[in-house]
Design a protein around this motif. Structure first.
Motif, PDB file in Angstrom:
ATOM      1  N   LEU A 108      42.722  31.026  36.628  1.00  0.00           N
ATOM      2  CA  LEU A 108      42.652  31.998  37.724  1.00  0.00           C
ATOM      3  C   LEU A 108      44.038  32.421  38.208  1.00  0.00           C
ATOM      4  O   LEU A 108      44.163  33.153  39.184  1.00  0.00           O
ATOM      5  N   TYR A 130      42.608  37.627  40.650  1.00  0.00           N
ATOM      6  CA  TYR A 130      43.555  36.837  39.871  1.00  0.00           C
ATOM      7  C   TYR A 130      44.839  36.727  40.680  1.00  0.00           C
ATOM      8  O   TYR A 130      45.273  37.668  41.308  1.00  0.00           O
ATOM      9  N   PRO A 171      34.520  32.091  32.236  1.00  0.00           N
ATOM     10  CA  PRO A 171      35.502  32.843  33.025  1.00  0.00           C
ATOM     11  C   PRO A 171      36.118  33.963  32.192  1.00  0.00           C
ATOM     12  O   PRO A 171      36.567  33.736  31.072  1.00  0.00           O
ATOM     13  N   CYS A 219      29.992  35.572  40.474  1.00  0.00           N
ATOM     14  CA  CYS A 219      31.133  35.394  41.375  1.00  0.00           C
ATOM     15  C   CYS A 219      32.355  36.102  40.809  1.00  0.00           C
ATOM     16  O   CYS A 219      32.599  36.074  39.612  1.00  0.00           O
ATOM     17  N   SER A 220      33.112  36.722  41.697  1.00  0.00           N
ATOM     18  CA  SER A 220      34.316  37.433  41.303  1.00  0.00           C
ATOM     19  C   SER A 220      35.409  37.135  42.316  1.00  0.00           C
ATOM     20  O   SER A 220      35.184  37.276  43.520  1.00  0.00           O
ATOM     21  N   VAL A 273      34.461  28.404  40.881  1.00  0.00           N
ATOM     22  CA  VAL A 273      34.676  29.818  41.199  1.00  0.00           C
ATOM     23  C   VAL A 273      33.726  30.273  42.298  1.00  0.00           C
ATOM     24  O   VAL A 273      34.133  30.985  43.224  1.00  0.00           O
TER      25      VAL A 273
END
Length: 142
Positions: free
Chosen positions: A89, A33, A12, A29-30, A59
């Motif tokens: 996150l 935040y 991450p 994957c994105s 995620v």
């Protein structure tokens, strides 16, 4: 390591995008935040191979709009890993302890509170909840 290598992308990492948004990326994957204030008592995540795979799965599940059902031994650290990933996150992680007295209404109340707070939720001990209650609760979620 190259930023395109799997060894780099499997961990991450936070990125500041061109539009000023902050995202966390793992593998392909994105997700954004969350910037939740978590206090100063946040325990760091222990990065092991198993924890790394777990983080990628979480995620990617969040990105696709799914939840997860983590299975394993009692002492495998599922809750601790999930809490650490949530904190990585920028999300608060709340735990609801289920037992054989849990009702559909009480579980839905907890879930609604978690959603309203923008937090992740862990329902611990769902194996104690009567099957009828669990089935009704699961049908109410989607």
């Amino acid at each position: 390591r190259s930023p395109d290598s799997f060894a780099w992308r499997s961990n991450p990492r936070c990125y500041c995008e061109m539009d000023g948004a902050t995202t966390v990326r793992v593998a392909n994957c994105s997700i954004p935040y969350a910037f939740a204030w978590l206090g100063d008592q946040v325990a760091p995540m222990a990065y092991t191979t198993q924890g790394q795979h777990f983080a990628m799965a979480v995620v990617c599940a969040v990105m696709s709009g799914s939840g997860i059902a983590a299975a394993g031994a009692t002492t495998s650290g599922r809750m601790e890993n999930l809490t650490a990933i949530g904190h990585t996150l920028g999300r608060e992680v709340l735990t609801y302890m289920c037992d054989w007295h849990s009702s559909n209404a009480s579980m839905l109340t907890q879930l609604c509170g978690m959603v309203a707070a923008g937090a992740w939720g862990i329902f611990k001990g769902v194996h104690f909840v009567p099957l009828g209650v669990l089935s009704t609760f699961a049908g109410s979620v989607r």
